[in-house]
Enzyme design. Structure first.
Site, PDB file in Angstrom:
ATOM      1  N   GLU A   1      -5.226   1.514   2.366  1.00 26.45           N
ATOM      2  CA  GLU A   1      -4.979   1.107   3.126  1.00 26.45           C
ATOM      3  C   GLU A   1      -5.436   0.641   4.470  1.00 26.45           C
ATOM      4  O   GLU A   1      -6.286   0.069   5.050  1.00 26.45           O
ATOM      5  CB  GLU A   1      -3.826   0.344   3.038  1.00 26.45           C
ATOM      6  CG  GLU A   1      -3.618  -1.293   3.768  1.00 26.45           C
ATOM      7  CD  GLU A   1      -3.098  -1.096   5.179  1.00 26.45           C
ATOM      8  OE1 GLU A   1      -3.440  -2.244   5.487  1.00 26.45           O
ATOM      9  OE2 GLU A   1      -2.841  -0.035   5.673  1.00 26.45           O
ATOM     10  N   GLU A   2      -4.940   2.763   4.633  1.00 28.76           N
ATOM     11  CA  GLU A   2      -5.198   2.377   6.552  1.00 28.76           C
ATOM     12  C   GLU A   2      -6.690   3.252   6.543  1.00 28.76           C
ATOM     13  O   GLU A   2      -6.824   3.375   8.387  1.00 28.76           O
ATOM     14  CB  GLU A   2      -3.954   3.821   6.320  1.00 28.76           C
ATOM     15  CG  GLU A   2      -2.486   2.995   6.270  1.00 28.76           C
ATOM     16  CD  GLU A   2      -2.205   1.967   7.592  1.00 28.76           C
ATOM     17  OE1 GLU A   2      -3.176   1.559   7.964  1.00 28.76           O
ATOM     18  OE2 GLU A   2      -0.820   2.320   7.452  1.00 28.76           O
TER      19      GLU A   2
ATOM     20  N   HIS B   1       0.912  -1.421  -0.149  1.00 24.69           N
ATOM     21  CA  HIS B   1      -0.259   0.215  -0.011  1.00 24.69           C
ATOM     22  C   HIS B   1       0.822   1.474  -0.041  1.00 24.69           C
ATOM     23  O   HIS B   1       1.686   1.365   0.474  1.00 24.69           O
ATOM     24  CB  HIS B   1      -1.639  -0.301   1.172  1.00 24.69           C
ATOM     25  CG  HIS B   1      -0.777  -0.060   2.496  1.00 24.69           C
ATOM     26  ND1 HIS B   1      -0.533   0.601   3.116  1.00 24.69           N
ATOM     27  CD2 HIS B   1      -0.622  -0.973   3.995  1.00 24.69           C
ATOM     28  CE1 HIS B   1       0.315   1.394   4.631  1.00 24.69           C
ATOM     29  NE2 HIS B   1      -0.565  -0.488   4.491  1.00 24.69           N
TER      30      HIS B   1
ATOM     31  N   ASP C   1       3.599  -6.235   2.772  1.00 27.22           N
ATOM     32  CA  ASP C   1       2.748  -4.987   4.146  1.00 27.22           C
ATOM     33  C   ASP C   1       3.085  -5.007   5.628  1.00 27.22           C
ATOM     34  O   ASP C   1       3.433  -5.965   5.905  1.00 27.22           O
ATOM     35  CB  ASP C   1       1.248  -4.926   4.301  1.00 27.22           C
ATOM     36  CG  ASP C   1       0.930  -3.395   5.192  1.00 27.22           C
ATOM     37  OD1 ASP C   1       1.649  -3.010   5.560  1.00 27.22           O
ATOM     38  OD2 ASP C   1      -0.446  -3.934   5.302  1.00 27.22           O
TER      39      ASP C   1
ATOM     40  N   ASP D   1       5.618   1.316   7.405  1.00 19.68           N
ATOM     41  CA  ASP D   1       4.439   0.678   7.234  1.00 19.68           C
ATOM     42  C   ASP D   1       3.515   1.752   6.600  1.00 19.68           C
ATOM     43  O   ASP D   1       3.024   2.558   6.466  1.00 19.68           O
ATOM     44  CB  ASP D   1       3.499   1.037   8.419  1.00 19.68           C
ATOM     45  CG  ASP D   1       1.871   0.221   7.978  1.00 19.68           C
ATOM     46  OD1 ASP D   1       1.146  -0.152   6.896  1.00 19.68           O
ATOM     47  OD2 ASP D   1       1.381   0.429   8.615  1.00 19.68           O
TER      48      ASP D   1
ATOM     49  N   HIS E   1       2.628   3.153  13.708  1.00 23.38           N
ATOM     50  CA  HIS E   1       1.680   3.630  13.415  1.00 23.38           C
ATOM     51  C   HIS E   1       1.429   5.109  14.131  1.00 23.38           C
ATOM     52  O   HIS E   1       1.159   6.332  14.319  1.00 23.38           O
ATOM     53  CB  HIS E   1       0.100   3.424  13.160  1.00 23.38           C
ATOM     54  CG  HIS E   1      -0.415   2.405  12.615  1.00 23.38           C
ATOM     55  ND1 HIS E   1      -2.078   2.028  12.590  1.00 23.38           N
ATOM     56  CD2 HIS E   1       0.169   2.348  10.743  1.00 23.38           C
ATOM     57  CE1 HIS E   1      -2.371   1.419  11.372  1.00 23.38           C
ATOM     58  NE2 HIS E   1      -1.031   1.624  10.739  1.00 23.38           N
TER      59      HIS E   1
HETATM   60 ZN   LIG Z   1       0.193  -1.710   6.475  1.00 23.20          ZN
END
Ligand SMILES: [Zn+2]
Ligand SMILES: *[C@@H]1O[C@H](CO)[C@@H](O)[C@H](O)[C@H]1NC(C)=O
Ligand SMILES: *[C@@H]1O[C@H](CO)[C@@H](O)[C@H](O)[C@H]1NC(C)=O
Ligand SMILES: *[C@@H]1O[C@H](CO)[C@@H](O)[C@H](O)[C@H]1NC(C)=O
Ligand SMILES: *[C@@H]1O[C@H](CO)[C@@H](O)[C@H](O)[C@H]1NC(C)=O
Ligand SMILES: *[C@@H]1O[C@H](CO)[C@@H](O)[C@H](O)[C@H]1NC(C)=O
Ligand SMILES: *[C@@H]1O[C@H](CO)[C@@H](O)[C@H](O)[C@H]1NC(C)=O
Length: 498
Positions: free
Chosen positions: A325-326, A281, A354, A293, A439
């Site tokens: 994606e998130e 992604h 991912d 990520d 994140h």
């Molecule tokens: Zn991810």
């Protein structure tokens, strides 16, 4: 050899502009194909040997620089959908792939996504702030972002049916148990029956990190927060004892539609009845630049795509760079959903990449199988296991539970699987979190395990080389099950949905 391809692609585009005779185009196309024909067939050992840490590092630096395009609007680097950092990432991916001598057909697929961000939230029940209070992703704000007040009302059962919402007044804030149906449905019913907001409590120990999902067109959704099981049971028993619990909820958030794009690049040669597909992604969360990520997966795919141009393939290879994606796997779901049956049937497998380089990594393989998942998923899992084993690395099987972009494929009958290096869980060997910056703002160039990044990118090269050269031992697609394979996953992306 390369020069020839460059020349012919240049000529091709000139011809397209000049609209010359079809005969001339024929000759040039033959020429293009013959120069591909003179390339050696892709070989796993060789393709892997072309992957270097230096190349991965320089792409990671580039992505961080691109993430910083968002500094002005966000105050920090991010590649969240809609940001300059994300559009910059899309542009970088397209340019990199288009610079590869017409080896790939590069296209973009626009779709409507939802951007959501919870800036601030608060709640009090009986004048105390629940300790486990957490936001529900995709929650709308309270009116004017101001507090709403009401009496807490316990909803019977799981709050999944209209019948559970009798006796609600517009002075109520609802306490609803997690389970049976999605958080989104509970928030919709809360609004439908006129209550001001809802607090959903967990039905098992642990944090309730959920999302209300994409709001359905024209359906109103109530503001929503979550608390854990222990606190939920405490308020439940107080309410069952007839106590009145005065409650306040305040949420400042934004949920809004936005258009973004998937980027798809497919080899111009190879058997198009047997498509080998893989994806990563392109977006990050808004909190940070997302270098692990999923900058890592994006970089791995770009580097493998580049090195693949030294070879010819037997089966077409299709690289996907998903957006949103998130926000709940929106790009990959849109793609899988949009495939015609004929297009669907040609995709032999989908491989998800991912988070390839988590700092305290483990080598994770999605625990897919051929009974619950489309046939072939297990063979793919075994390819990864064999690779780690034969190189002397420990690997960990992790649940195939809906947390990344393979969901849309599995649900549409396409075998799938993938590898990862770990997110918020602990490493079984040292007890420390796999990605301490998951994140967060610190998911930057310092948040990468370069050794794992190299191993995993070489494994991606191996997966591509293996299936691009030969799929004869790979299970054929079971077409009749294509649309029947719908499963319900607890997750959609990193958030629980149910
Ligand atoms: Zn991810
Ligand atoms: C792939 O390349 C390696 C190293 O050049 C070679 O030893 C091997 O035989 C090749 N494999 C195939 C299937 O050609
Ligand atoms: C963007 O912001 C980060 C701090 O969050 C800073 O380290 C970086 O240098 C900034 N980059 C640019 C180009 O402004
Ligand atoms: C490139 O891919 C797009 C999207 O799948 C397709 O519509 C188009 O026909 C392809 N072009 C070529 C030259 O194969
Ligand atoms: C939450 O609300 C309570 C009660 O209104 C208030 O005292 C507290 O400061 C608020 N906390 C935050 C973080 O806004
Ligand atoms: C609604 O109120 C009536 C009367 O107090 C009660 O019998 C019934 O159980 C309540 N139903 C629900 C779903 O709360
Ligand atoms: C694999 O795991 C075992 C048991 O935890 C450990 O002793 C060993 O050092 C690990 N090997 C590698 C290569 O990490």
């Amino acid at each position: 050899m390369k020069l020839n391809i460059i020349t012919s692609s240049l000529i091709l585009s000139n011809i397209a502009n000049a609209a010359v005779l079809p005969q001339a185009v024929f000759e040039i196309e033959d020429y293009l194909i013959s120069s591909i024909d003179s390339l050696p067939l892709v070989n796993s050992t060789e393709l892997q040997s072309l992957i270097t840490t230096e190349a991965l590092y320089s792409r990671a630096e580039k992505l961080y620089e691109i993430a910083s395009y968002s500094n002005k609007s966000f105050g920090h680097p991010t590649r969240v959908i809609g940001s300059k950092g994300h559009w910059g990432t899309i542009g970088y991916i397209k340019n990199e792939l288009k610079s590869l001598n017409n080896y790939y057909n590069v296209t973009v697929q626009p779709f409507k996504a939802f951007m959501s961000e919870v800036f601030e939230f608060n709640a009090t029940i009986n004048n105390e702030i629940p300790k486990s209070l957490i936001e529900m992703d995709m929650t709308p704000p309270t009116p004017n972002k101001k507090p709403v007040y009401g009496e807490l009302k316990l909803i019977p059962n799981f709050g999944c049916n209209d019948d559970d919402y009798l006796n609600i007044s517009n002075n109520n804030i609802l306490l609803i148990k997690r389970g049976e149906c999605s958080f989104g449905l509970k928030a919709q019913l809360t609004s439908k029956f006129g209550a001001k907001a809802a607090i959903i409590y967990n039905n098992e120990p642990g944090e309730i990190r959920g999302t209300l999902g994409v709001p359905p067109d024209g359906v109103s959704v109530a503001p929503c927060l979550g608390i854990n099981l222990e606190e939920g049971l405490k308020y439940e028993s107080l309410l069952l004892n007839g106590e009145i619990l005065n409650t306040m909820i305040q949420i400042d958030s934004f949920v809004g539609p936005i258009t973004t794009v998937n980027v798809i690049a497919e080899t111009n040669h190879g058997n198009d009845e047997n498509i080998v597909m893989l994806g990563a992604h392109s977006d990050s969360v808004s909190a940070g630049p997302g270098i692990n990520d999923d900058g890592s997966g994006t970089i791995s795919l770009l580097e493998v795509a580049k090195q693949l141009t030294n070879y010819r393939v037997n089966n077409k290879v299709r690289f996907a760079f998903w957006a949103a994606e998130e926000e709940g796997l929106l790009g990959s779901n849109y793609y899988a959903e949009s495939l015609t049956l004929n297009e669907n049937e040609k995709i032999r497998l989908f491989m998800d990449y991912d988070m390839m380089a988590s700092p305290n990594y483990e080598y994770e393989v999605y625990d897919a199988n051929n009974i619950d998942n489309p046939k072939g998923s297990e063979e793919l899992k075994n390819l990864y296991i064999d690779y780690y084993k034969s190189h002397g690395y420990n690997y960990t099987l992790i649940p195939f539970d809906g947390r990344s972009d393979y969901v849309g494929f599995i649900e549409h009958g396409i075998p799938g699987g993938g590898i990862a290096a770990g997110a918020e869980k602990n490493n079984a060997e040292n007890g420390k979190v796999l990605d301490k910056c998951y994140h967060q703002l610190c998911d930057d160039l310092t948040n990468i395990a370069w050794d794992a990044f190299l191993v995993n990118t070489q494994l991606i090269a191996h997966s591509v080389a293996t299936y691009a050269s030969d799929l004869t031992d790979f299970p054929v697609r079971e077409i009749e099950n294509s649309k029947l394979n719908s499963m319900s996953f607890a997750y959609r992306g990193d958030k629980l949905i149910i």
